[in-house]
Design an enzyme around this catalytic site. Structure first.
Site, PDB file in Angstrom:
ATOM      1  N   ARG A 211     -10.291 -40.982 -30.825  1.00 11.39           N
ATOM      2  CA  ARG A 211     -11.074 -40.905 -29.585  1.00 11.39           C
ATOM      3  C   ARG A 211     -11.463 -39.460 -29.288  1.00 11.39           C
ATOM      4  O   ARG A 211     -10.645 -38.552 -29.381  1.00 11.39           O
ATOM      5  CB  ARG A 211     -10.254 -41.497 -28.432  1.00 11.39           C
ATOM      6  CG  ARG A 211     -10.935 -41.454 -27.114  1.00 11.39           C
ATOM      7  CD  ARG A 211     -10.511 -42.536 -26.186  1.00 11.39           C
ATOM      8  NE  ARG A 211      -9.073 -42.587 -25.933  1.00 11.39           N
ATOM      9  CZ  ARG A 211      -8.512 -43.543 -25.212  1.00 11.39           C
ATOM     10  NH1 ARG A 211      -9.234 -44.501 -24.697  1.00 11.39           N
ATOM     11  NH2 ARG A 211      -7.215 -43.547 -25.007  1.00 11.39           N
TER      12      ARG A 211
ATOM     13  N   ARG B  47      -7.736 -36.932 -24.466  1.00 11.07           N
ATOM     14  CA  ARG B  47      -6.834 -37.127 -23.335  1.00 11.07           C
ATOM     15  C   ARG B  47      -5.460 -36.552 -23.656  1.00 11.07           C
ATOM     16  O   ARG B  47      -5.013 -36.599 -24.800  1.00 11.07           O
ATOM     17  CB  ARG B  47      -6.705 -38.631 -23.030  1.00 11.07           C
ATOM     18  CG  ARG B  47      -7.733 -39.119 -22.039  1.00 11.07           C
ATOM     19  CD  ARG B  47      -7.789 -40.614 -21.913  1.00 11.07           C
ATOM     20  NE  ARG B  47      -6.505 -41.297 -21.810  1.00 11.07           N
ATOM     21  CZ  ARG B  47      -6.410 -42.616 -21.642  1.00 11.07           C
ATOM     22  NH1 ARG B  47      -7.491 -43.364 -21.549  1.00 11.07           N
ATOM     23  NH2 ARG B  47      -5.229 -43.190 -21.556  1.00 11.07           N
TER      24      ARG B  47
ATOM     25  N   ARG C 234       0.410 -53.490 -14.364  1.00 12.37           N
ATOM     26  CA  ARG C 234       1.097 -52.890 -15.500  1.00 12.37           C
ATOM     27  C   ARG C 234       2.546 -53.337 -15.592  1.00 12.37           C
ATOM     28  O   ARG C 234       3.228 -53.023 -16.552  1.00 12.37           O
ATOM     29  CB  ARG C 234       1.048 -51.385 -15.268  1.00 12.37           C
ATOM     30  CG  ARG C 234       0.981 -50.507 -16.461  1.00 12.37           C
ATOM     31  CD  ARG C 234      -0.213 -50.751 -17.324  1.00 12.37           C
ATOM     32  NE  ARG C 234      -0.425 -49.624 -18.209  1.00 12.37           N
ATOM     33  CZ  ARG C 234      -1.564 -48.956 -18.304  1.00 12.37           C
ATOM     34  NH1 ARG C 234      -2.609 -49.326 -17.594  1.00 12.37           N
ATOM     35  NH2 ARG C 234      -1.670 -47.952 -19.128  1.00 12.37           N
TER      36      ARG C 234
ATOM     37  N   ARG D 197       3.733 -44.962 -25.350  1.00 11.37           N
ATOM     38  CA  ARG D 197       2.948 -45.852 -24.473  1.00 11.37           C
ATOM     39  C   ARG D 197       3.067 -47.297 -24.966  1.00 11.37           C
ATOM     40  O   ARG D 197       3.102 -48.233 -24.155  1.00 11.37           O
ATOM     41  CB  ARG D 197       1.476 -45.408 -24.443  1.00 11.37           C
ATOM     42  CG  ARG D 197       1.254 -44.162 -23.576  1.00 11.37           C
ATOM     43  CD  ARG D 197      -0.032 -43.420 -23.919  1.00 11.37           C
ATOM     44  NE  ARG D 197      -1.243 -44.178 -23.693  1.00 11.37           N
ATOM     45  CZ  ARG D 197      -2.440 -43.830 -24.188  1.00 11.37           C
ATOM     46  NH1 ARG D 197      -2.565 -42.723 -24.927  1.00 11.37           N
ATOM     47  NH2 ARG D 197      -3.503 -44.560 -23.940  1.00 11.37           N
TER      48      ARG D 197
ATOM     49  N   LYS E 256      -9.630 -52.631 -23.656  1.00 12.79           N
ATOM     50  CA  LYS E 256      -9.806 -53.173 -22.303  1.00 12.79           C
ATOM     51  C   LYS E 256     -10.975 -52.503 -21.593  1.00 12.79           C
ATOM     52  O   LYS E 256     -11.824 -53.164 -20.996  1.00 12.79           O
ATOM     53  CB  LYS E 256      -8.548 -52.936 -21.444  1.00 12.79           C
ATOM     54  CG  LYS E 256      -7.270 -53.492 -21.993  1.00 12.79           C
ATOM     55  CD  LYS E 256      -6.100 -53.206 -21.058  1.00 12.79           C
ATOM     56  CE  LYS E 256      -5.750 -51.745 -20.900  1.00 12.79           C
ATOM     57  NZ  LYS E 256      -5.189 -51.117 -22.118  1.00 12.79           N
TER      58      LYS E 256
HETATM   59  P1  AP5 Z   1     -10.594 -48.425 -24.885  1.00 17.79           P
HETATM   60  O1  AP5 Z   1     -11.646 -49.410 -24.514  1.00 17.79           O
HETATM   61  O2  AP5 Z   1     -10.553 -47.112 -24.175  1.00 17.79           O
HETATM   62  O3  AP5 Z   1      -9.158 -49.125 -24.809  1.00 17.79           O
HETATM   63  P2  AP5 Z   1      -8.189 -49.294 -23.574  1.00 17.79           P
HETATM   64  O4  AP5 Z   1      -7.405 -50.532 -23.854  1.00 17.79           O
HETATM   65  O5  AP5 Z   1      -8.943 -49.207 -22.290  1.00 17.79           O
HETATM   66  O6  AP5 Z   1      -7.296 -48.002 -23.836  1.00 17.79           O
HETATM   67  P3  AP5 Z   1      -6.728 -46.831 -22.948  1.00 17.79           P
HETATM   68  O7  AP5 Z   1      -6.129 -45.844 -23.893  1.00 17.79           O
HETATM   69  O8  AP5 Z   1      -7.699 -46.327 -21.958  1.00 17.79           O
HETATM   70  O9  AP5 Z   1      -5.623 -47.659 -22.224  1.00 17.79           O
HETATM   71  P4  AP5 Z   1      -4.337 -47.271 -21.520  1.00 17.79           P
HETATM   72  O10 AP5 Z   1      -3.906 -48.598 -21.061  1.00 17.79           O
HETATM   73  O11 AP5 Z   1      -3.312 -46.516 -22.277  1.00 17.79           O
HETATM   74  O12 AP5 Z   1      -4.841 -46.199 -20.468  1.00 17.79           O
HETATM   75  P5  AP5 Z   1      -4.955 -46.193 -18.896  1.00 17.79           P
HETATM   76  O13 AP5 Z   1      -6.051 -45.279 -18.559  1.00 17.79           O
HETATM   77  O14 AP5 Z   1      -4.950 -47.574 -18.325  1.00 17.79           O
HETATM   78  O15 AP5 Z   1     -10.683 -48.223 -26.474  1.00 17.79           O
HETATM   79  C1  AP5 Z   1      -9.862 -47.274 -27.116  1.00 17.79           C
HETATM   80  C2  AP5 Z   1     -10.683 -46.613 -28.253  1.00 17.79           C
HETATM   81  O16 AP5 Z   1     -11.014 -47.607 -29.226  1.00 17.79           O
HETATM   82  C3  AP5 Z   1     -12.023 -46.018 -27.779  1.00 17.79           C
HETATM   83  O17 AP5 Z   1     -12.294 -44.841 -28.480  1.00 17.79           O
HETATM   84  C4  AP5 Z   1     -13.032 -47.123 -28.103  1.00 17.79           C
HETATM   85  O18 AP5 Z   1     -14.313 -46.612 -28.352  1.00 17.79           O
HETATM   86  C5  AP5 Z   1     -12.434 -47.737 -29.357  1.00 17.79           C
HETATM   87  N1  AP5 Z   1     -12.728 -49.160 -29.524  1.00 17.79           N
HETATM   88  C6  AP5 Z   1     -12.854 -50.101 -28.553  1.00 17.79           C
HETATM   89  N2  AP5 Z   1     -13.128 -51.319 -29.077  1.00 17.79           N
HETATM   90  C7  AP5 Z   1     -13.143 -51.141 -30.426  1.00 17.79           C
HETATM   91  C8  AP5 Z   1     -13.353 -52.016 -31.532  1.00 17.79           C
HETATM   92  N3  AP5 Z   1     -13.587 -53.332 -31.359  1.00 17.79           N
HETATM   93  N4  AP5 Z   1     -13.303 -51.513 -32.783  1.00 17.79           N
HETATM   94  C9  AP5 Z   1     -13.047 -50.182 -32.986  1.00 17.79           C
HETATM   95  N5  AP5 Z   1     -12.852 -49.289 -31.977  1.00 17.79           N
HETATM   96  C10 AP5 Z   1     -12.882 -49.765 -30.711  1.00 17.79           C
HETATM   97  O19 AP5 Z   1      -3.540 -45.544 -18.480  1.00 17.79           O
HETATM   98  C11 AP5 Z   1      -3.227 -44.203 -18.739  1.00 17.79           C
HETATM   99  C12 AP5 Z   1      -1.965 -43.826 -17.992  1.00 17.79           C
HETATM  100  O20 AP5 Z   1      -2.205 -43.940 -16.559  1.00 17.79           O
HETATM  101  C13 AP5 Z   1      -0.738 -44.719 -18.238  1.00 17.79           C
HETATM  102  O21 AP5 Z   1      -0.018 -44.349 -19.386  1.00 17.79           O
HETATM  103  C14 AP5 Z   1       0.047 -44.493 -16.936  1.00 17.79           C
HETATM  104  O22 AP5 Z   1       0.691 -43.247 -16.956  1.00 17.79           O
HETATM  105  C15 AP5 Z   1      -1.053 -44.439 -15.889  1.00 17.79           C
HETATM  106  N6  AP5 Z   1      -1.394 -45.772 -15.327  1.00 17.79           N
HETATM  107  C16 AP5 Z   1      -2.594 -46.411 -15.395  1.00 17.79           C
HETATM  108  N7  AP5 Z   1      -2.562 -47.569 -14.742  1.00 17.79           N
HETATM  109  C17 AP5 Z   1      -1.296 -47.680 -14.242  1.00 17.79           C
HETATM  110  C18 AP5 Z   1      -0.642 -48.677 -13.470  1.00 17.79           C
HETATM  111  N8  AP5 Z   1      -1.282 -49.820 -13.088  1.00 17.79           N
HETATM  112  N9  AP5 Z   1       0.647 -48.477 -13.132  1.00 17.79           N
HETATM  113  C19 AP5 Z   1       1.311 -47.341 -13.500  1.00 17.79           C
HETATM  114  N10 AP5 Z   1       0.742 -46.348 -14.229  1.00 17.79           N
HETATM  115  C20 AP5 Z   1      -0.559 -46.526 -14.598  1.00 17.79           C
END
Ligand code: AP5
Length: 184
Positions: free
Chosen positions: A127, A131, A88, A142, A13
């Site tokens: 990655r 983190r 979420r 997760r 994403k």
């Molecule tokens: P990346 O692009 O970072 O993927 P992502 O879907 O953004 O993954 P995240 O781990 O950041 O998502 P998340 O939803 O767990 O974290 P968030 O910060 O929202 O890609 C991942 C990896 O793959 C990278 O290394 C990238 O380079 C690689 N990659 C990308 N595309 C690729 C491809 N095509 N081929 C190969 N490799 C590829 O949330 C973290 C925490 O915050 C949550 O657990 C929760 O505690 C809190 N939180 C955040 N938002 C909320 C909310 N709205 N409500 C409540 N809690 C929340």
């Protein structure tokens, strides 16, 4: 234009949202980034959030919505934004919808990036950022949280006829071509 990026943790994403920022000239609004900035600030709230996030649990809707509303009120969001990591759960999706209906500007498109769990695990464990929530046990948790709380948001946007599903395995550029087609 207002876009929602949906998908499991590690589905790409954030990667695709950053490419859309360049293409559309509107900001990426990542609730994960907003929350990590609060943790990094060392505030009392940040100390509380740190444990919740490291455990892979969702932060409370109140906290997330307060941060999100403040961010969306910024000048750079006036012409639209790309939401990454929000909504979420269905309650967050309903609150966002009510907020946007008040100003007559609903979400234009929700894009679901689909990637299987083993590929997700491979990506996240590779990655570089290190983190606190990027270890195998927490990533699996997760994923459970995603299935239980976030997956229903997909149906929420499907029912509103704004959902596009994209296969998220392959090159970043090929996936981005699908994302661009979704918003064309
Ligand atoms: P990346 O692009 O970072 O993927 P992502 O879907 O953004 O993954 P995240 O781990 O950041 O998502 P998340 O939803 O767990 O974290 P968030 O910060 O929202 O890609 C991942 C990896 O793959 C990278 O290394 C990238 O380079 C690689 N990659 C990308 N595309 C690729 C491809 N095509 N081929 C190969 N490799 C590829 O949330 C973290 C925490 O915050 C949550 O657990 C929760 O505690 C809190 N939180 C955040 N938002 C909320 C909310 N709205 N409500 C409540 N809690 C929340």
């Amino acid at each position: 234009m207002k876009i929602v990026m949906l998908g499991a943790p590690g589905s790409g994403k954030g990667t695709q949202a950053k490419l859309l920022v360049e293409k559309l000239g509107i900001p990426q609004v990542s609730t994960g980034d907003l929350l990590r900035a609060e943790v990094a600030s060392g505030s009392a709230l940040g100390v509380e959030l740190k444990a919740t996030m490291a455990a892979g649990e969702l932060v409370t809707d109140d906290v997330v919505l307060t941060m999100l509303k403040a961010r969306l009120a910024s000048d750079d969001c006036a012409n639209g934004y790309i939401l990454d990591g929000f909504p979420r759960n269905v309650a967050q999706a309903q609150t966002l919808r009510a907020m946007l209906l008040e100003i007559g500007q609903p979400i234009d498109r929700a894009i679901l990036i689909q990637v299987d769990e083993e590929e997700i695990l491979r990506r996240i464990l590779a990655r570089a950022e290190g983190r606190a929530d990027d270890n195998e046990e927490t990533v699996r948790h997760r994923m459970d949280v995603y299935r239980a709380q976030t997956a229903p948001v997909v149906d929420f946007y499907r029912d509103l006829n704004v959902l596009t599903e994209i296969q998220g395995v392959g090159s970043v550029d090929d996936i981005f071509a699908g994302v661009c087609a979704a918003i064309a």
